[in-house]
Design a protein around this motif. Sequence first.
Motif, PDB file in Angstrom:
ATOM      1  N   GLN A 151       0.846  -1.194   0.000  1.00 29.32           N
ATOM      2  CA  GLN A 151       0.000   0.000   0.000  1.00 29.32           C
ATOM      3  C   GLN A 151       0.885   1.248   0.000  1.00 29.32           C
ATOM      4  N   PRO A 152       1.031   1.908  -1.152  1.00 26.69           N
ATOM      5  CA  PRO A 152       1.895   3.095  -1.226  1.00 26.69           C
ATOM      6  C   PRO A 152       1.539   4.180  -0.218  1.00 26.69           C
ATOM      7  N   GLY A 153       0.282   4.266   0.155  1.00 28.77           N
ATOM      8  CA  GLY A 153      -0.117   5.267   1.122  1.00 28.77           C
ATOM      9  C   GLY A 153       0.500   5.064   2.497  1.00 28.77           C
TER      10      GLY A 153
ATOM     11  N   SER B 241       5.003   6.200   6.412  1.00 25.89           N
ATOM     12  CA  SER B 241       4.902   5.911   7.845  1.00 25.89           C
ATOM     13  C   SER B 241       5.746   4.698   8.232  1.00 25.89           C
ATOM     14  N   TYR B 242       5.863   3.715   7.351  1.00 32.01           N
ATOM     15  CA  TYR B 242       6.663   2.535   7.677  1.00 32.01           C
ATOM     16  C   TYR B 242       8.157   2.827   7.580  1.00 32.01           C
TER      17      TYR B 242
ATOM     18  N   SER C  26       6.367   7.432 -14.355  1.00 32.98           N
ATOM     19  CA  SER C  26       5.399   7.674 -13.279  1.00 32.98           C
ATOM     20  C   SER C  26       5.805   6.974 -11.989  1.00 32.98           C
ATOM     21  N   CYS C  27       6.588   5.899 -12.100  1.00 34.93           N
ATOM     22  CA  CYS C  27       6.965   5.140 -10.902  1.00 34.93           C
ATOM     23  C   CYS C  27       7.905   5.925 -10.007  1.00 34.93           C
ATOM     24  N   TRP C  28       8.982   6.451 -10.598  1.00 33.92           N
ATOM     25  CA  TRP C  28       9.917   7.181  -9.734  1.00 33.92           C
ATOM     26  C   TRP C  28       9.284   8.462  -9.207  1.00 33.92           C
ATOM     27  N   LYS C  29       8.378   9.043  -9.985  1.00 34.22           N
ATOM     28  CA  LYS C  29       7.712  10.256  -9.517  1.00 34.22           C
ATOM     29  C   LYS C  29       6.821   9.952  -8.316  1.00 34.22           C
ATOM     30  N   MET C  30       6.151   8.819  -8.355  1.00 35.84           N
ATOM     31  CA  MET C  30       5.295   8.424  -7.246  1.00 35.84           C
ATOM     32  C   MET C  30       6.111   8.176  -5.976  1.00 35.84           C
ATOM     33  N   MET C  31       7.333   7.669  -6.159  1.00 31.43           N
ATOM     34  CA  MET C  31       8.188   7.326  -5.017  1.00 31.43           C
ATOM     35  C   MET C  31       9.228   8.403  -4.720  1.00 31.43           C
ATOM     36  N   GLU C  32       9.083   9.578  -5.303  1.00 36.19           N
ATOM     37  CA  GLU C  32      10.119  10.598  -5.169  1.00 36.19           C
ATOM     38  C   GLU C  32      10.385  10.902  -3.696  1.00 36.19           C
ATOM     39  N   GLY C  33      11.663  10.918  -3.357  1.00 34.94           N
ATOM     40  CA  GLY C  33      12.067  11.149  -1.985  1.00 34.94           C
ATOM     41  C   GLY C  33      12.489   9.886  -1.272  1.00 34.94           C
TER      42      GLY C  33
END
Length: 572
Positions: free
Chosen positions: A291-293, A297-298, A331-338
């Motif tokens: 769950q990317p959301g 927190s994890y 879109s993948c790296w953008k979603m996980m940016e940071g």
Amino acid sequence: MFNIYQLFPRLFGNKSTNVQPNGTIESNGCGKFNDINDAALSSIKELGITHIWLTGVIRHATLTNYSEYNIPSSHPSVVKGRAGSPYAISDYYDVDPDLAESVSNRMSEFTSLINRIHSNGMKVIIDFVPNHLAREYKSVARPDHVKDFGSDDKNHLPFHKDNNFYYLPNQSFLPPRREESLYQSDKIYVEQPAKATGNDCFTAVPSLNDWFETVKLNYGIDYLDNHLTYFEPIPDTWIKMKEILLYWSEKGVDGFRADMAEMVPVAFWQWVITSVKGQYPQLVMIAEIYQPGLYESYLKAGFDFLYDKVCLYNRLHDVLIHGHAAESISSCWKMMEGYNHRMLRFMENHDEPRLASPRFFGDAFAALPTIALSAFMHSSAYMIYNGQECGENALGTMGFSGDDGRTSIFDYCHMPEHQRWMNGGAFNGGNLSYDQRNLRAAYKKILQERLKQPALLKGKFYDLMWANPWYTEFDPRNVFVFLRFSEEQNLLIVINFNRLESRTVRINMHNDAMELMKIDSSSEELYEAIDLFSESTPIFFRPNELPDKGIRVALRSSQYAVFELKKVLDNN
């Protein structure tokens, strides 16, 4: 940098070739801890591996009887497969007797394996299964001060903060019916009151598709009362789980892959990771999470790496199987940016179908672009699964899991293509075919370059897809291009996902990208692009020409190229 080799001991060392569906350990064979010898470990190390994840080590429910060793047997109605699921833990303080040459000395054989891995310059990761355990869990190896799960439970209550399990009072558990003879017994399985099942299934009659062989553990969340939480004072399950992590850490385990971590509250993870790392600060924690959301927190709770299944794996799957455009990978790296560097990337593991399987892609070589991209895109952790580097294809059915393109984790089976490398225990690749040798060499090169090249090891990432749309002599449907750069090195990485056709593309690079690489965009000095993965002729260019003329690159079908960009010292 982490290059992880997922090694399933039951499969890894099994030399048997004549295996039958639902076969016993006697008929089908089983790998042992001692099979993972120095020759095997040396070869794995040479592959470019830094960590070995030993899967299925902890004792779990099985149909093989070890009662003569004072190990409780399992009722067949609550076991999946002849060998059993390695995620239905029956004793958190014991190891699987299947994996020992001497059952009585099984723990000693395991700790010797830990020592061998360490002496070969690698570290050890094992599974930590915190969400559920086997329905008939009973520890025979726990330390004297540790109480068994459920021993103090108030089982007349559906929920109590210090119960280890959730109960269904006045109901008896009824396992799903299965017709195969190996699951039949003259004795009726009795569980009264019924306990909730591992996949948050609060019924006494779970289905065959539920995790019916497991029981859900209670971390202080009342699922039947609006998910109210009772985390203060610390629930009993939290304390028991911390003891387990400390127990294995003391034995020399260097890290844990937390099974279904997202099904356990993040508050527990923050508490337990802080506590355990206080004693073992170098410990590595990896979360299986989908769950990317929940990712942020994890990570804040203390996990070092998270599974990158939902984003990059699924996207590359769609590029391979459904012909999705390569440009969609951006879109993948953008979603996980940071936190791209905090992801664990892979294209195979025990839960996913084999790349070489006809149930998935069916071509280990043509899948190599996905390996290169997921390995090179960021300085994240990377993982391969035993047999992947030899083109293991998981053909046929071995029992519980059926013919699904996965090497069964539930049955006594083997990996025929891997056995060619194993070569009777020599682990020298003596029986590999020409193509398999080339495939393994490709994996070795990818993994080793991750550890060798400064830009891959610690460099930054820059996506060039935006500067190369379809109308600029580029093919964003089939080709993906990006930069990795550090103080010491600049790399241009180009990948052709088309498995049938070559591509010649012009790669434009604008001033901002050159500025990041500390290349003077107005310079007329001669540079060269040298492919680290082939002996092709260098491509010459001048920085001031890159925004308009670009660099022309020719790629064969399913080819990937890693160009080091360097100034030509002598222009003559």
